[in-house]
Structures are given as C-alpha cells and as structure tokens.
Scaffold this motif. Structure first.
Motif, short mmCIF file in Angstrom:
data_model
loop_
_atom_site.label_atom_id
_atom_site.label_comp_id
_atom_site.label_asym_id
_atom_site.label_seq_id
_atom_site.Cartn_x
_atom_site.Cartn_y
_atom_site.Cartn_z
N THR A 126 -7.82 8.90 -7.22
CA THR A 126 -8.95 8.09 -6.75
C THR A 126 -8.57 6.61 -6.73
O THR A 126 -8.86 5.90 -5.77
N GLY A 127 -7.93 6.16 -7.79
CA GLY A 127 -7.49 4.77 -7.85
C GLY A 127 -6.45 4.45 -6.80
O GLY A 127 -6.47 3.36 -6.19
N VAL A 128 -5.52 5.37 -6.58
CA VAL A 128 -4.48 5.17 -5.57
C VAL A 128 -5.11 5.07 -4.18
O VAL A 128 -4.78 4.17 -3.40
N ILE A 129 -6.02 5.99 -3.87
CA ILE A 129 -6.65 6.00 -2.55
C ILE A 129 -7.49 4.75 -2.35
O ILE A 129 -7.44 4.12 -1.28
N GLU A 152 5.33 8.03 -10.95
CA GLU A 152 5.80 6.84 -11.67
C GLU A 152 4.64 5.97 -12.15
O GLU A 152 4.87 4.87 -12.64
N THR A 153 3.43 6.41 -11.97
CA THR A 153 2.27 5.62 -12.37
C THR A 153 1.25 6.52 -13.06
O THR A 153 1.26 7.74 -12.89
N ILE A 154 0.37 5.90 -13.84
CA ILE A 154 -0.67 6.66 -14.51
C ILE A 154 -2.00 6.54 -13.77
O ILE A 154 -3.02 7.03 -14.23
N MET A 155 -1.98 5.91 -12.60
CA MET A 155 -3.20 5.80 -11.80
C MET A 155 -3.66 7.18 -11.34
O MET A 155 -2.83 8.04 -11.06
N THR A 156 -4.96 7.35 -11.25
CA THR A 156 -5.48 8.60 -10.71
C THR A 156 -5.43 8.54 -9.20
O THR A 156 -5.24 7.48 -8.60
N ALA A 163 0.84 -1.20 0.00
CA ALA A 163 0.00 0.00 0.00
C ALA A 163 0.88 1.25 0.00
O ALA A 163 0.60 2.22 -0.72
N TYR A 164 1.94 1.23 0.80
CA TYR A 164 2.89 2.34 0.80
C TYR A 164 3.51 2.52 -0.58
O TYR A 164 3.69 3.64 -1.06
N GLY A 165 3.84 1.41 -1.22
CA GLY A 165 4.43 1.48 -2.56
C GLY A 165 3.50 2.11 -3.58
O GLY A 165 3.93 2.86 -4.45
N ILE A 166 2.22 1.82 -3.47
CA ILE A 166 1.24 2.43 -4.39
C ILE A 166 1.21 3.94 -4.22
O ILE A 166 1.26 4.71 -5.19
N VAL A 167 1.13 4.39 -2.96
CA VAL A 167 1.08 5.83 -2.69
C VAL A 167 2.38 6.50 -3.10
O VAL A 167 2.39 7.57 -3.71
N ASN A 168 3.50 5.87 -2.77
CA ASN A 168 4.81 6.43 -3.09
C ASN A 168 5.01 6.56 -4.60
O ASN A 168 5.56 7.56 -5.08
N SER A 169 4.57 5.56 -5.36
CA SER A 169 4.74 5.64 -6.81
C SER A 169 3.90 6.78 -7.40
O SER A 169 4.30 7.39 -8.39
N LYS A 170 2.76 7.06 -6.80
CA LYS A 170 1.95 8.19 -7.29
C LYS A 170 2.61 9.52 -6.92
O LYS A 170 2.63 10.45 -7.73
N LEU A 171 3.17 9.60 -5.72
CA LEU A 171 3.84 10.84 -5.32
C LEU A 171 5.06 11.13 -6.18
O LEU A 171 5.41 12.29 -6.42
#
Length: 115
Positions: free
Chosen positions: A57-60, A51-55, A40-48
């Motif tokens: 909303t998707g990250v949260i 490094e990802t195209i997730m929105t 979960a930390y990795g998902i948030v960190n990649s958005k910050l």
C-alpha cells in the motif's frame, strides 16, 4: 495572454532567443520529471527485490504520488512552453519600436562623432 502555439506560422517573425530559452527551460523541467519517475521506479523495484519494509500500500501510494506529480509538472511545462513560444512572435508594433531605438542610437553615435 496568447494562445498556445508550438509551430512557427508562415510569414511571421519570431524572436529566436526567446524561443530557444523557452525550449531550454522546458527541457530542464523534463529532466527533473524523468528523475522523479526514476525515483518511483526505484521504490517499486526495491519492494520487488524485498529490500524495503514498506507495505505494498505504501509503495503504491508513494510511487503513485510521484508519477502523478511528475506528469502534472510535465503538463505544466509543456503548456508554459507553448505560451512562451506564442509570445515570441515579433509584431509590427515591436518591430517598429526596435527600429526607432536603433535609429535613435545611430543618431546619438553620429552626434558624438561630430564633437
């Protein structure tokens, strides 16, 4: 089903093997929970780090599902460990059964030695 108990009560006997097994199983589940939280930390960190195209909303939603799920698994593991620790108490009935089996085994060994 017995109540949940994490501590030993004075004057009671417990099966230490069963207690250690319950603790080891719970520890393994906690390690899995930590790994899920790390994801979960990795998902948030990649958005910050963009490094990802997730929105957002998707990250949260993705990280939130992982966090809530891992906390539910940790709660389940803790409750299950408490139940197993409470069940590890050796009652008088179990102790007398074990003693009878021990005496029966001694009798069988003595009979074999007499032959």
């Amino acid at each position: 089903m017995k109540k949940i108990s994490f501590k030993k009560e004075a004057g009671k006997q417990y099966d230490e093997g069963a207690r250690n097994l319950a603790k080891r199983k719970c520890t393994m589940i906690y390690l899995v929970v930590l790994y899920i939280l790390y994801q979960a930390y990795g998902i948030v960190n990649s958005k910050l780090m963009n490094e990802t195209i997730m929105t957002w909303t998707g990250v949260i939603l993705g990280a939130g599902v992982l966090v809530v799920g891992s906390l539910a698994v940790a709660l389940f593991a803790t409750i299950k460990m408490g139940q197993e620790l409470a069940e590890s108490e050796i009652t008088e009935e179990i102790a007398s059964t074990d003693e009878n089996e021990y005496n029966e085994n001694d009798k069988n060994e003595n009979d074999e030695n007499d032959d």
